[in-house]
Write a protein that holds these residues in place. Structure first.
Motif, PDB file in Angstrom:
ATOM      1  N   VAL A  94     117.650  41.178 -58.195  1.00 18.37           N
ATOM      2  CA  VAL A  94     118.946  41.416 -58.536  1.00 18.37           C
ATOM      3  C   VAL A  94     119.285  42.833 -59.675  1.00 18.37           C
ATOM      4  CG1 VAL A  94     119.766  39.409 -57.538  1.00 18.37           C
ATOM      5  CG2 VAL A  94     118.955  39.604 -60.107  1.00 18.37           C
ATOM      6  N   MET A  95     118.174  42.629 -60.508  1.00 22.27           N
ATOM      7  CA  MET A  95     118.283  43.640 -61.659  1.00 22.27           C
ATOM      8  C   MET A  95     118.206  44.902 -60.947  1.00 22.27           C
ATOM      9  SD  MET A  95     116.184  41.895 -64.857  1.00 22.27           S
ATOM     10  CE  MET A  95     116.827  43.511 -65.930  1.00 22.27           C
ATOM     11  N   LEU A  96     117.292  45.168 -59.929  1.00 21.17           N
ATOM     12  CA  LEU A  96     117.178  46.331 -59.125  1.00 21.17           C
ATOM     13  C   LEU A  96     118.350  46.740 -58.434  1.00 21.17           C
ATOM     14  CD1 LEU A  96     113.453  46.280 -57.698  1.00 21.17           C
ATOM     15  CD2 LEU A  96     114.333  48.149 -59.333  1.00 21.17           C
ATOM     16  N   MET A  97     119.232  45.683 -57.851  1.00 20.99           N
ATOM     17  CA  MET A  97     120.308  45.934 -57.293  1.00 20.99           C
ATOM     18  C   MET A  97     121.433  46.538 -58.234  1.00 20.99           C
ATOM     19  SD  MET A  97     120.790  42.516 -54.957  1.00 20.99           S
ATOM     20  CE  MET A  97     122.466  42.785 -54.376  1.00 20.99           C
ATOM     21  N   GLY A  98     121.721  46.220 -59.434  1.00 24.05           N
ATOM     22  CA  GLY A  98     122.273  46.604 -60.496  1.00 24.05           C
ATOM     23  C   GLY A  98     122.126  47.846 -60.685  1.00 24.05           C
ATOM     24  N   PHE A  99     120.614  48.307 -61.012  1.00 26.66           N
ATOM     25  CA  PHE A  99     120.311  49.636 -61.253  1.00 26.66           C
ATOM     26  C   PHE A  99     120.704  50.641 -60.306  1.00 26.66           C
ATOM     27  CE2 PHE A  99     116.631  52.489 -60.272  1.00 26.66           C
ATOM     28  CZ  PHE A  99     116.719  53.469 -61.398  1.00 26.66           C
ATOM     29  N   CYS A 100     120.770  50.333 -58.747  1.00 25.07           N
ATOM     30  CA  CYS A 100     121.056  51.031 -57.927  1.00 25.07           C
ATOM     31  C   CYS A 100     122.382  51.413 -57.881  1.00 25.07           C
ATOM     32  CB  CYS A 100     120.311  50.374 -56.586  1.00 25.07           C
ATOM     33  SG  CYS A 100     118.513  50.414 -56.297  1.00 25.07           S
ATOM     34  N   VAL A 101     122.957  50.343 -58.195  1.00 22.06           N
ATOM     35  CA  VAL A 101     124.736  50.417 -58.177  1.00 22.06           C
ATOM     36  C   VAL A 101     125.132  51.339 -59.098  1.00 22.06           C
ATOM     37  CG1 VAL A 101     126.871  49.212 -58.911  1.00 22.06           C
ATOM     38  CG2 VAL A 101     125.394  48.141 -57.370  1.00 22.06           C
ATOM     39  N   SER A 102     124.245  51.426 -60.455  1.00 16.91           N
ATOM     40  CA  SER A 102     124.642  52.596 -61.480  1.00 16.91           C
ATOM     41  C   SER A 102     124.341  53.683 -60.889  1.00 16.91           C
ATOM     42  CB  SER A 102     123.815  52.178 -62.410  1.00 16.91           C
ATOM     43  OG  SER A 102     122.494  52.471 -62.633  1.00 16.91           O
ATOM     44  N   LEU A 103     123.234  53.978 -60.107  1.00 19.33           N
ATOM     45  CA  LEU A 103     122.941  55.063 -59.563  1.00 19.33           C
ATOM     46  C   LEU A 103     124.049  55.653 -58.337  1.00 19.33           C
ATOM     47  CD1 LEU A 103     118.933  54.835 -59.018  1.00 19.33           C
ATOM     48  CD2 LEU A 103     120.253  56.414 -60.690  1.00 19.33           C
ATOM     49  N   LEU A 104     124.286  54.684 -57.780  1.00 21.51           N
ATOM     50  CA  LEU A 104     125.247  55.193 -56.636  1.00 21.51           C
ATOM     51  C   LEU A 104     126.555  55.552 -57.040  1.00 21.51           C
ATOM     52  CD1 LEU A 104     124.940  51.933 -54.053  1.00 21.51           C
ATOM     53  CD2 LEU A 104     124.147  54.701 -53.720  1.00 21.51           C
ATOM     54  N   VAL A 105     127.004  55.103 -58.518  1.00 21.90           N
ATOM     55  CA  VAL A 105     128.265  55.518 -58.992  1.00 21.90           C
ATOM     56  C   VAL A 105     128.170  56.890 -59.661  1.00 21.90           C
ATOM     57  CG1 VAL A 105     129.499  55.178 -61.230  1.00 21.90           C
ATOM     58  CG2 VAL A 105     128.906  53.068 -59.928  1.00 21.90           C
TER      59      VAL A 105
ATOM     60  N   PRO B  19     126.581  64.407 -66.883  1.00 19.56           N
ATOM     61  CA  PRO B  19     127.734  64.690 -66.685  1.00 19.56           C
ATOM     62  C   PRO B  19     128.187  63.919 -65.513  1.00 19.56           C
ATOM     63  CG  PRO B  19     126.425  66.530 -65.539  1.00 19.56           C
ATOM     64  CD  PRO B  19     125.363  65.541 -66.680  1.00 19.56           C
ATOM     65  N   ALA B  20     129.735  63.592 -65.779  1.00 21.23           N
ATOM     66  CA  ALA B  20     130.531  62.697 -64.476  1.00 21.23           C
ATOM     67  C   ALA B  20     130.271  63.377 -63.348  1.00 21.23           C
ATOM     68  CB  ALA B  20     131.757  62.602 -64.973  1.00 21.23           C
ATOM     69  N   SER B  21     130.339  64.900 -63.162  1.00 19.29           N
ATOM     70  CA  SER B  21     130.164  65.358 -61.748  1.00 19.29           C
ATOM     71  C   SER B  21     128.992  66.203 -61.642  1.00 19.29           C
ATOM     72  CB  SER B  21     131.395  66.438 -61.747  1.00 19.29           C
ATOM     73  OG  SER B  21     131.572  67.077 -60.566  1.00 19.29           O
ATOM     74  N   LEU B  22     128.172  65.798 -60.416  1.00 20.26           N
ATOM     75  CA  LEU B  22     126.876  66.587 -60.301  1.00 20.26           C
ATOM     76  C   LEU B  22     127.095  67.181 -59.079  1.00 20.26           C
ATOM     77  CD1 LEU B  22     124.612  63.087 -61.240  1.00 20.26           C
ATOM     78  CD2 LEU B  22     124.934  65.424 -62.529  1.00 20.26           C
ATOM     79  N   PRO B  23     126.176  68.208 -59.030  1.00 21.21           N
ATOM     80  CA  PRO B  23     126.084  69.028 -57.872  1.00 21.21           C
ATOM     81  C   PRO B  23     125.674  68.190 -56.697  1.00 21.21           C
ATOM     82  CG  PRO B  23     124.927  70.104 -59.536  1.00 21.21           C
ATOM     83  CD  PRO B  23     125.136  68.864 -60.017  1.00 21.21           C
ATOM     84  N   LEU B  24     126.282  68.703 -55.489  1.00 22.39           N
ATOM     85  CA  LEU B  24     125.957  67.863 -53.994  1.00 22.39           C
ATOM     86  C   LEU B  24     124.832  67.701 -53.791  1.00 22.39           C
ATOM     87  CD1 LEU B  24     126.996  66.455 -51.824  1.00 22.39           C
ATOM     88  CD2 LEU B  24     127.096  68.788 -50.590  1.00 22.39           C
ATOM     89  N   VAL B  25     123.648  68.752 -54.192  1.00 19.96           N
ATOM     90  CA  VAL B  25     122.295  68.457 -53.847  1.00 19.96           C
ATOM     91  C   VAL B  25     121.568  67.647 -54.640  1.00 19.96           C
ATOM     92  CG1 VAL B  25     119.856  69.550 -53.684  1.00 19.96           C
ATOM     93  CG2 VAL B  25     121.822  70.632 -52.969  1.00 19.96           C
ATOM     94  N   THR B  26     121.943  67.303 -56.183  1.00 16.02           N
ATOM     95  CA  THR B  26     121.677  66.276 -56.825  1.00 16.02           C
ATOM     96  C   THR B  26     121.877  65.005 -56.377  1.00 16.02           C
ATOM     97  OG1 THR B  26     121.600  67.868 -58.708  1.00 16.02           O
ATOM     98  CG2 THR B  26     121.588  65.551 -59.190  1.00 16.02           C
ATOM     99  N   ARG B  27     123.228  64.884 -56.089  1.00 13.37           N
ATOM    100  CA  ARG B  27     123.839  63.658 -55.887  1.00 13.37           C
ATOM    101  C   ARG B  27     123.209  63.110 -54.407  1.00 13.37           C
ATOM    102  NH1 ARG B  27     129.524  65.901 -54.923  1.00 13.37           N
ATOM    103  NH2 ARG B  27     129.944  63.694 -53.853  1.00 13.37           N
TER     104      ARG B  27
END
Length: 216
Positions: free
Chosen positions: A20-31, A108-116
């Motif tokens: 569940v901690m990994l799920m939270g970690f992944c949610v933050s990355l998906l944001v 930054p809040a906005s990242l390049p598409l390739v990075t995303r």
């Protein structure tokens, strides 16, 4: 609802906590990808922003309300994993979003598409894997997930039909996504894809792990 402490139970609880901690970690990355999160998180990000609460606090509050519903209608679905998911997913996501990605690394809040996209692919794989481990740990499930099981059981009994869960879960997640859209939560193409494919993907990975003895 069984909280008897044994060596096997402790092993399962540790697996659940890590998952569940990994799920939270992944949610933050998906944001960070700005392409959407899972339907439940997408909804909770939107509503929490509207009411002026942190994601973790709102997710915990909502789960407490849903837990009362689960306790009344099917308390057998409650376990240590229920509490772990209620608390750890939201607060882990908040920790990484606020303290690591923003506070420490100043991403930054906005990242390049390739990075995303580079962030998105491993995040999705890890999220599905962690969700499969959590749901198959045998420690109980999150109130959000439990409610869909309860609705399905009641509906199947009322209609005298079986095998409606996929349809019920799809509608349940679709409603969460629509609330996320209405409240301008973290919705996107990934949210829509998860509505359709998250359940089957988690089931597939869970069965694969069981066959290989990883979840025994």
């Amino acid at each position: 609802m069984n909280f008897k402490i044994t060596k096997q139970w402790t092993k399962k609880v540790l697996l659940m906590i890590i998952s569940v901690m990994l799920m939270g970690f992944c949610v933050s990355l998906l944001v960070l990808t700005d392409m959407g999160t899972d339907p439940c998180s997408a909804m909770n990000y939107g509503v929490s922003a509207k009411v002026g609460m942190s994601f973790g606090n709102y997710q915990l509050l909502l789960n407490i309300v849903l837990l009362v519903f689960v306790f009344i209608f099917d308390r057998s679905l409650i376990g240590a994993g229920t509490i772990g998911n209620m608390v750890l997913v939201g607060y882990t996501a908040d920790f990484f979003s606020n303290n690591v990605w923003d506070g420490l690394l100043h991403i930054p809040a906005s990242l390049p598409l390739v990075t995303r996209i580079c962030i998105l692919i491993p995040s999705l794989i890890l999220f599905v894997t962690a969700a499969a481990c959590y749901m198959n740990s045998g420690c109980g499930i999150a109130p959000y997930d439990a409610v869909s099981f309860i609705i399905n059981a009641k509906l199947e009994k009322a209609l005298h039909k079986e095998n409606l869960f996929k349809f019920v879960r799809l509608l349940f997640d679709l409603c969460a996504m629509l609330i996320g859209v209405a409240t301008k939560g973290e919705t996107g193409i990934i949210t829509a894809l998860m509505v359709i494919s998250l359940g089957p993907a988690v089931s597939y990975v869970g069965e694969l792990f069981k066959k290989r003895g990883f979840l025994s």
